[in-house]
Design an enzyme around this catalytic site. Structure first.
Site, short mmCIF file in Angstrom:
data_model
loop_
_atom_site.label_atom_id
_atom_site.label_comp_id
_atom_site.label_asym_id
_atom_site.label_seq_id
_atom_site.Cartn_x
_atom_site.Cartn_y
_atom_site.Cartn_z
CD GLN A 100 -2.70 -0.99 2.61
OE1 GLN A 100 -2.38 -1.78 3.48
NE2 GLN A 100 -3.65 -0.09 2.78
CD GLU B 58 -6.29 7.99 18.94
OE1 GLU B 58 -5.76 7.94 20.06
OE2 GLU B 58 -5.84 7.34 17.95
CB SER C 269 -5.21 5.83 14.82
OG SER C 269 -6.26 6.77 14.66
CD GLU D 132 -4.91 -1.57 6.72
OE1 GLU D 132 -3.75 -1.63 7.15
OE2 GLU D 132 -5.37 -0.58 6.13
CB SER E 210 3.77 -3.24 5.67
OG SER E 210 3.39 -2.56 6.84
CB SER F 155 0.25 6.69 5.55
OG SER F 155 -0.89 6.02 6.04
#
Length: 409
Positions: A139, A379, A377, A257, A174, A142
């Site tokens: 991927q 959050e 995350s 994911e 990753s 980010s």
């Protein structure tokens, strides 16, 4: 979803277990030795591990067990997610080559995204190779300034005839150093709100202008990478989905994911390993040790009950939804609980290698926080739970409806 009976699943599991027993040694009843969450391996050893996993994936695929819930036209068995889970449960009873983030991303995230959004040519080129383990994809989502707020990404793609010229930086990718492909999300229109100006591409990682730099994690490994793109030229034929529809592609991959996060119960340590070390060190009579062991045991039982509840829901025809965020949040919290318990069970042995094997728990303690970020995350998961499960008012967003170029950076 096609209905499946318990009897059918039982028969399928027995056949799968017999096939596995003919190829792999039994894991046995003892607890696992490794409690690592992320790998800490030299480059050559990590490459060799990935190769062994790819070989095992090919063996499963060719025998009809590698893509159980996929359509037959993509090499799948045309069965259900329940068959897939049943096989995974049986597989855990045997010694397999292990797991790696890159191979999981390739089969469970990128392959279904290409199937959903790819052209016929893209599907022909990538879906079967990804599922069989012949191709690996990472991927490229980010960025240093676009993590949880992924839609704020700045990597720019500008059209030049039949090609796109891409410049920018990605991070936390990753396995990028071993990947042949990347699912790349870029900004193609800065004049519209951030979610609307994104476009996805399938990027060959050996394209000129692509530079991969592994990042050393605090757990010791370097599976995460940053990727620099310097005027990388991508043909429009490798665009994934429509121009400006990259956010839909992104959400699909993120959905796969979150549904996959925590699916492998073998990741990191757990009650069995903690209890073994507590007995070996004579710590079982300590009240705090017993309390934390009980909490870990209870958390694992709750997870098992939740998995069974999800399974029965799918048996009844239910579809996955925002409950995936609840499961993912509980899983990352369980990893942290195991770390807390390990600290109490081991005491100073956690930070000093005494040669008795206890120091291996640092691989869990230093790796577990990564999964509070990976896959969204904690959050972000709480926001999804609040808005989509509890029906609470949406979180205020000051940049709603504002062109990306006008948002303060």
């Amino acid at each position: 979803m096609n209905a499946v009976s318990e009897a059918e699943l039982t028969e399928f599991t027995a056949a799968a277990r017999k096939w596995l027993a003919g190829l792999l040694p039994s894991r046995g009843d003892g607890p696992r030795r490794s409690v690592a969450v992320f790998h800490d391996l030299p480059y050559a050893e990590e490459r060799a591990l990935i190769t062994r996993i790819q070989d095992w994936q090919r063996t499963k695929f060719d025998a009809g067990y590698g893509a159980l819930s996929w359509p037959v036209e993509h090499g799948g068995a045309g069965l259900t997610a329940l068959h897939e889970e049943a096989f995974a449960d049986a597989e855990r009873e045997f010694e397999t080559p292990g797991q790696h983030e890159l191979t999981s991303v390739s089969t469970a995230l990128i392959a279904p995204t290409v199937r959903m959004f790819g052209t016929a040519e893209q599907q022909e080129k990538l879906v079967r190779p990804l599922l069989r383990g012949d191709a690996l994809a990472c991927q490229l989502f980010s960025e240093p300034s676009a993590g949880s707020d992924l839609a704020g990404l700045a990597t720019r793609a500008v059209r030049d005839g039949d090609e796109w010229v891409v410049t920018g930086q990605k991070v936390w990718s990753s396995g990028a150093q071993f990947a042949g492909w990347g699912e790349l999300i870029t900004r193609t229109d800065p004049e519209v709100p951030k979610h609307k100006g994104l476009t996805a591409f399938l990027l060959p990682m050996d394209t000129p202008g692509v530079e991969v730099r592994p990042l050393r994690q605090m757990s010791g490994g370097s599976s995460f990478c940053e990727v620099f793109l310097d005027e990388v030229r991508i043909p429009d034929s490798l665009r994934l989905g429509d121009v400006g529809a990259g956010w839909s592609v992104t959400l699909a991959t993120l959905g796969f994911e979150r549904g996959h996060s925590g699916a492998n119960a073998d990741l990191g340590g757990g009650f069995a390993e903690l209890a073994e070390d507590a007995r070996r060190l004579g710590r079982m009579n300590n009240p705090e040790v017993r309390r934390l062991l009980a909490e870990v045991w209870a958390a694992e039982r709750v997870a098992a009950v939740s998995a069974q509840r999800d399974r029965e829901s799918r048996l009844a025809g239910g579809e996955p939804g925002p409950l995936g965020s609840l499961r993912k949040l509980a899983w990352s919290q369980r990893l942290q609980l195991v770390s807390d318990a390990a600290a109490v069970v081991l005491g100073p042995r956690l930070v000093a290698d005494t040669g008795d094997g206890s120091y291996r728990w640092t691989e869990h303690v230093l790796g577990a926080p990564g999964y509070r970020i990976a896959g969204g995350s904690d959050e972000v998961q709480r926001t999804i739970i609040a808005e989509r499960l509890l029906g609470l008012p949406p979180e205020p967003r000051a940049d709603r409806g504002i062109a990306w170029k006008d948002i303060p950076k």
